[in-house]
Design a protein around this motif. Structure first.
Motif, mmCIF file in Angstrom:
data_model
loop_
_atom_site.group_PDB
_atom_site.id
_atom_site.type_symbol
_atom_site.label_atom_id
_atom_site.label_comp_id
_atom_site.label_asym_id
_atom_site.label_seq_id
_atom_site.Cartn_x
_atom_site.Cartn_y
_atom_site.Cartn_z
ATOM 1 N N PHE A 100 8.407 -32.082 1.699
ATOM 2 C CA PHE A 100 8.934 -30.900 2.372
ATOM 3 C C PHE A 100 9.863 -30.070 1.493
ATOM 4 C CE2 PHE A 100 7.251 -32.916 6.124
ATOM 5 C CZ PHE A 100 6.902 -31.830 6.927
ATOM 6 N N ALA A 101 10.644 -30.735 0.661
ATOM 7 C CA ALA A 101 11.552 -29.998 -0.211
ATOM 8 C C ALA A 101 10.807 -29.312 -1.347
ATOM 9 C CB ALA A 101 12.610 -30.937 -0.775
ATOM 10 N N GLY A 102 9.596 -29.798 -1.647
ATOM 11 C CA GLY A 102 8.847 -29.275 -2.786
ATOM 12 C C GLY A 102 7.739 -28.300 -2.444
ATOM 13 N N VAL A 103 7.573 -27.970 -1.169
ATOM 14 C CA VAL A 103 6.531 -27.010 -0.790
ATOM 15 C C VAL A 103 6.819 -25.660 -1.447
ATOM 16 C CG1 VAL A 103 5.492 -25.719 1.119
ATOM 17 C CG2 VAL A 103 6.046 -28.139 1.403
ATOM 18 N N ASP B 157 10.929 -27.192 5.960
ATOM 19 C CA ASP B 157 11.100 -28.291 6.911
ATOM 20 C C ASP B 157 11.722 -27.830 8.222
ATOM 21 O OD1 ASP B 157 13.532 -27.797 5.572
ATOM 22 O OD2 ASP B 157 14.279 -29.818 5.998
ATOM 23 N N ARG B 158 12.604 -26.829 8.155
ATOM 24 C CA ARG B 158 13.225 -26.320 9.378
ATOM 25 C C ARG B 158 12.169 -25.710 10.305
ATOM 26 N NH1 ARG B 158 17.445 -28.769 8.170
ATOM 27 N NH2 ARG B 158 19.259 -27.783 7.230
ATOM 28 N N ILE B 159 11.253 -24.956 9.716
ATOM 29 C CA ILE B 159 10.173 -24.371 10.515
ATOM 30 C C ILE B 159 9.297 -25.478 11.092
ATOM 31 C CG2 ILE B 159 8.152 -22.848 10.468
ATOM 32 C CD1 ILE B 159 9.511 -21.318 8.199
ATOM 33 N N GLY B 160 9.089 -26.531 10.304
ATOM 34 C CA GLY B 160 8.317 -27.673 10.801
ATOM 35 C C GLY B 160 8.988 -28.311 12.002
ATOM 36 N N HIS B 161 10.306 -28.444 11.947
ATOM 37 C CA HIS B 161 11.041 -29.023 13.082
ATOM 38 C C HIS B 161 10.973 -28.082 14.289
ATOM 39 C CE1 HIS B 161 12.850 -32.773 11.749
ATOM 40 N NE2 HIS B 161 12.920 -32.234 10.535
ATOM 41 N N PHE B 162 11.076 -26.792 14.047
ATOM 42 C CA PHE B 162 10.957 -25.822 15.148
ATOM 43 C C PHE B 162 9.608 -25.970 15.840
ATOM 44 C CE2 PHE B 162 10.146 -21.588 16.954
ATOM 45 C CZ PHE B 162 11.337 -21.343 17.620
ATOM 46 N N SER B 163 8.544 -26.221 15.061
ATOM 47 C CA SER B 163 7.208 -26.365 15.637
ATOM 48 C C SER B 163 7.033 -27.671 16.398
ATOM 49 C CB SER B 163 6.133 -26.241 14.545
ATOM 50 O OG SER B 163 6.162 -27.342 13.652
ATOM 51 N N VAL B 164 7.878 -28.662 16.110
ATOM 52 C CA VAL B 164 7.859 -29.895 16.909
ATOM 53 C C VAL B 164 8.164 -29.550 18.365
ATOM 54 C CG1 VAL B 164 9.050 -32.079 17.362
ATOM 55 C CG2 VAL B 164 8.471 -31.441 15.022
ATOM 56 N N GLY B 165 9.071 -28.609 18.555
ATOM 57 C CA GLY B 165 9.431 -28.188 19.902
ATOM 58 C C GLY B 165 8.283 -27.588 20.679
ATOM 59 N N PHE B 166 7.241 -27.141 19.976
ATOM 60 C CA PHE B 166 6.087 -26.546 20.656
ATOM 61 C C PHE B 166 5.394 -27.531 21.592
ATOM 62 C CE2 PHE B 166 5.215 -23.229 17.057
ATOM 63 C CZ PHE B 166 6.454 -22.666 17.291
ATOM 64 N N TYR B 167 5.624 -28.833 21.369
ATOM 65 C CA TYR B 167 4.973 -29.842 22.212
ATOM 66 C C TYR B 167 5.566 -29.878 23.623
ATOM 67 C CZ TYR B 167 2.099 -31.596 18.442
ATOM 68 O OH TYR B 167 1.139 -31.694 17.455
ATOM 69 N N ASP C 290 18.177 -30.182 11.956
ATOM 70 C CA ASP C 290 16.774 -30.452 12.270
ATOM 71 C C ASP C 290 16.588 -30.644 13.777
ATOM 72 O OD1 ASP C 290 16.034 -30.274 9.642
ATOM 73 O OD2 ASP C 290 15.900 -32.435 9.308
ATOM 74 N N MET C 291 17.496 -31.410 14.382
ATOM 75 C CA MET C 291 17.407 -31.644 15.830
ATOM 76 C C MET C 291 17.619 -30.351 16.612
ATOM 77 S SD MET C 291 19.164 -35.413 16.430
ATOM 78 C CE MET C 291 20.645 -35.121 15.452
ATOM 79 N N LEU C 292 18.505 -29.492 16.109
ATOM 80 C CA LEU C 292 18.714 -28.197 16.752
ATOM 81 C C LEU C 292 17.446 -27.350 16.657
ATOM 82 C CD1 LEU C 292 20.484 -26.032 18.072
ATOM 83 C CD2 LEU C 292 21.244 -25.380 15.773
ATOM 84 N N ALA C 293 16.776 -27.385 15.512
ATOM 85 C CA ALA C 293 15.532 -26.631 15.339
ATOM 86 C C ALA C 293 14.459 -27.115 16.308
ATOM 87 C CB ALA C 293 15.033 -26.751 13.895
ATOM 88 N N ASP C 294 14.343 -28.440 16.473
ATOM 89 C CA ASP C 294 13.396 -29.015 17.447
ATOM 90 C C ASP C 294 13.693 -28.488 18.849
ATOM 91 O OD1 ASP C 294 11.970 -30.878 15.693
ATOM 92 O OD2 ASP C 294 13.837 -32.000 15.625
ATOM 93 N N THR C 295 14.977 -28.523 19.196
ATOM 94 C CA THR C 295 15.394 -28.102 20.537
ATOM 95 C C THR C 295 15.122 -26.619 20.770
ATOM 96 O OG1 THR C 295 17.127 -29.801 20.534
ATOM 97 C CG2 THR C 295 17.330 -28.018 22.142
ATOM 98 N N LEU C 296 15.436 -25.788 19.796
ATOM 99 C CA LEU C 296 15.207 -24.348 19.929
ATOM 100 C C LEU C 296 13.708 -24.041 20.051
ATOM 101 C CD1 LEU C 296 17.777 -22.898 17.363
ATOM 102 C CD2 LEU C 296 17.944 -22.936 19.863
ATOM 103 N N GLY C 297 12.886 -24.795 19.337
ATOM 104 C CA GLY C 297 11.442 -24.617 19.463
ATOM 105 C C GLY C 297 10.966 -24.933 20.868
#
Length: 203
Positions: A81-84, A101-111, A177-184
């Motif tokens: 994730f750090a090397g993308v 990775d932050r965007i990835g965590h935001f997309s976790v919230g899509f579930y 990261d957890m905040l990003a999940d929650t906001l998603g």
């Protein structure tokens, strides 16, 4: 051929595209150890969706939202994730770190969207309980995953552990990261209650 590309076949087309993409991303990843650790949850979710498809078919919107994380996380597993190669976003907004990775965590919230869809379609709970359950489920998964990342980094150690953790030197990385999940989750739940019926997501 045109008859195949219909809304009814969308989940099958999406699954086929993802399977091909997953196979391509499995070729020569930056770190095979990190790749294995990162794709385990991806493969588990994908297989779960395939197995449960005959019993419950989510809306195309749900499958599309869930696919965002599957594709995103698969890319992160290939590069770490750090090397993308995400420098163009970093430079555009003047960020000090790679926020892939932050965007990835935001997309976790899509579930949260398919969770709410399942509860409403099956009449498991009312709107308030459904919304809270979907939101808290994502928050719980987010917290659990951060614990897993921490333990993997401790046990594995070395470069692989650091890359899997992906904190990039940020001491508040897990909390962000957890905040990003929650906001998603909040974002898609708002979409669900505003547009869900129009998109065929609510019973």
């Amino acid at each position: 051929m045109r008859r195949f590309f219909t809304a009814q076949n969308f989940p099958f087309i999406l699954a086929a595209v993802f399977a091909i993409f997953f196979a391509l991303m499995a070729i020569n990843p930056v770190s095979r150890e990190v790749w294995i650790a990162e794709v385990i949850p991806v493969a588990a979710i994908f297989l779960l969706l395939c197995i449960t498809f005959p019993f419950f078919r989510f809306s195309n919107v749900s499958y599309g939202l869930m696919a965002v994380w599957l594709f995103w996380h698969t890319i992160g597993g290939h590069y770490t994730f750090a090397g993308v190669p995400f420098e163009w976003v970093t430079d555009l907004f003047g960020f000090e770190r790679n926020h892939f990775d932050r965007i990835g965590h935001f997309s976790v919230g899509f579930y949260a969207y398919p969770i709410a869809e399942l509860f409403i379609s099956r009449k498991i709970a009312g709107p308030i309980v459904t919304t809270l359950f979907a939101l808290f489920t994502i928050m719980s998964v987010a917290a659990a995953y951060e614990i897993i990342e921490w333990q993997y980094a401790v046990i594995q150690g070395g470069e692989a552990g650091i890359e899997f953790l992906g904190s990039q030197g940020d001491v508040w990385d897990a909390q962000k990261d957890m905040l990003a999940d929650t906001l998603g989750a909040v974002f898609v739940l708002v979409l669900f209650w505003i547009f869900g019926k129009r998109w065929g997501s609510r019973g």
